[in-house]
Design an enzyme around this catalytic site. Structure first.
Site, mmCIF file in Angstrom:
data_model
loop_
_atom_site.group_PDB
_atom_site.id
_atom_site.type_symbol
_atom_site.label_atom_id
_atom_site.label_comp_id
_atom_site.label_asym_id
_atom_site.label_seq_id
_atom_site.Cartn_x
_atom_site.Cartn_y
_atom_site.Cartn_z
ATOM 1 N N HIS A 25 4.237 38.358 4.527
ATOM 2 C CA HIS A 25 2.892 38.296 5.102
ATOM 3 C C HIS A 25 2.086 37.193 4.417
ATOM 4 C CE1 HIS A 25 -1.038 39.410 6.645
ATOM 5 N NE2 HIS A 25 -0.426 40.222 7.502
ATOM 6 N N HIS A 26 1.280 36.513 5.211
ATOM 7 C CA HIS A 26 0.517 35.382 4.679
ATOM 8 C C HIS A 26 -0.485 35.799 3.610
ATOM 9 C CE1 HIS A 26 -0.513 31.277 4.566
ATOM 10 N NE2 HIS A 26 -0.448 30.993 5.852
ATOM 11 N N CYS A 27 -0.862 37.083 3.576
ATOM 12 C CA CYS A 27 -1.793 37.513 2.530
ATOM 13 C C CYS A 27 -1.129 37.530 1.160
ATOM 14 C CB CYS A 27 -2.361 38.893 2.852
ATOM 15 S SG CYS A 27 -1.203 40.266 2.637
#
Length: 472
Positions: free
Chosen positions: A137-139
């Site tokens: 996930h980009h987070c």
């Protein structure tokens, strides 16, 4: 280690929550030579390497109403089996089937109740090859940090050296009303604590200093960046509503050819990559019977703002530029010159530094109004940005996994918020790969774009060599 997500990290969660058609995961597909390892051996390798990386065993914990920033908390029921998957392509295992598989996996959202990553082994490729698809996930990480996480799976021990990038669902529910109240109370205490207030004061005092150091150019850069965000691009089918399904393909060129072009015209690798994308998008527009005007294709170009001291962090360290790509120019060399001049102008306006300063100050402000502002902004249809193009430097030497040689690494970037095309650019040894993500229903011609990008680089190479021969 800080357990709170940064404002920018949390922004990717907020954006995903606001766009039901988005899955904000980044990925890398490694094509590997030789026999595929057994599942137990692969599992042991990942367990020893990847699962010990920051937040690989952590879930995202959110607070009701976004009263405070999300945080990482250890998954008490962590099971590697939830994250390791294994599939086989149907015979004959050709590239089209592989790309279709990548598109389907990356379009599916990760389970927020578990750590936000997956690792897929793909068997059955032609030529005695197999693949590993890593999905994060980009987070959790930006492109550069994601590359470092991928390298952690390799056999080689890579020294920690500074890397300079070219410019280039439902949340976890509270179990009871009392736990909901407890979360709010804790958040209030943290928000009003003396330490927090000192950080807020320090951040506020840092704003004038940042502006003073950057000078009037930074103010102008902020004004220009804001106006670009609000200014619409001219009408084009490249932007509009998107669905949940994706397409994926790749364009491949040789790095030695790109460097030859760089030397001939005094430009950067990123300039050449964006010029090739410009050429490809121009051809796509003409093929669709659309006008390729000067203000048709505004592209979001993420820029790494990592310093040497921030190189080891996994937090997102990116800002952005929003240049118009010169799709109105027909001559490829003139396109390249225009791309170079425009990126130089954006850098001179210090737009990336302004973005970094904003996110740094936002980190110490109250999270709730900022989170709600992001959610509100993402619910309004944006008409400014047509595509995203991000350039990440990969390994310069050949890597291996369990004794097998990695032949290629193909990147994946997500799309959201009416962006129908995303392009990730990744270098590996003597290869430069463009990983193209498209909305399934509106980009049936995505492979035409990849072909045009490859032709764009070859055209520039031919022009450079012709010019060199003429000067001799």
């Amino acid at each position: 280690m800080d357990d709170n997500l940064s404002f920018l990290d949390a922004g990717f969660l907020e954006t995903e929550d606001s766009d039901p058609h988005a899955s904000l995961t980044i990925g890398a597909l490694a094509i590997i030579d030789g026999p595929v390892p057994g599942q137990d051996k692969f599992r042991d390798t990942v367990a020893a390497r990847f699962a010990e990386l920051p937040h690989a065993r952590d879930r995202v914990h959110t607070v009701p109403l976004d009263f405070s920033a999300p945080s990482w908390s250890q998954d008490p029921h962590f099971d590697l089996g939830h994250h390791l998957r294994r599939v086989a392509l149907p015979e004959p295992g050709e590239e089209e089937a592989l790309f279709g598989f990548v598109a389907r996996v990356m379009a599916h959202r990760l389970d927020r109740d578990r750590p936000l990553w997956e690792c897929w082994v793909v068997e059955g490729l032609t030529g005695n090859r197999w693949a590993v698809l890593t999905k994060i996930h980009h987070c959790m990480a930006d492109g550069i940090a994601g590359t470092k996480l991928f390298e952690a799976m390799c056999d080689e021990v890579v020294a920690e050296t500074p890397v300079t990038a070219e410019v280039g669902a439902d949340t976890e529910p509270a179990s009871t009303v009392s736990s909901w109240v407890e979360s709010l109370v804790r958040s209030t205490i943290e928000l009003l604590s003396p330490a927090r207030q000192l950080r807020l004061v320090a951040a506020a005092l840092a704003v004038p200093r940042r502006v003073t150091v950057a000078g009037v150019g930074a103010v102008n850069g902020f004004t220009h960046l804001l106006s670009e965000m609000l200014m619409s691009s001219t009408g084009t089918s490249l932007i509009g509503p998107i669905g949940r399904q994706r397409r994926y393909c790749a364009a491949r060129v040789r790095m030695r050819d790109v460097r030859e072009i760089c030397t001939a015209y005094g430009v950067t690798v990123n300039d050449v990559a964006l010029a090739a994308i410009t050429s490809g998008l121009r051809q796509l527009l003409l093929q669709r019977g659309e006008h390729s005007g000067a203000h048709t294709v505004r592209t979001l170009v993420p820029v790494s703002v990592r310093s040497a001291t921030e190189d080891c962090t996994v937090h997102n360290q990116v800002s952005l530029m929003l240049p118009f790509l010169p799709v109105d120019i027909e001559d490829p060399v003139e396109q390249l010159a225009a791309v170079h001049d425009r990126l130089t102008a954006h850098k001179a306006r210090k737009e990336a530094e302004v973005g970094k300063a904003f996110t740094a100050v936002a980190q110490y402000g109250p999270f709730m109004p900022m989170a709600w502002a992001v959610r509100l902004a993402t619910r309004f249809p944006q008409h400014s940005v047509v595509a995203v193009a991000t350039n990440v430097p990969g390994p310069t030497t050949t890597r291996h996994v369990m004794g097998r040689t990695i032949l290629e690494i193909l990147p994946y970037v997500p799309i959201a918020l009416r962006l129908r095309i995303g392009i990730a650019i990744l270098s590996y040894t003597d290869h430069l790969v463009f990983g193209l993500t498209g909305d399934y229903d509106t980009t049936p011609d995505l492979t035409d774009l990849s072909d045009s990008i490859e032709r764009g680089v070859l055209t520039l190479l031919t022009a450079a060599r012709t010019a060199a021969d003429a000067s001799q």
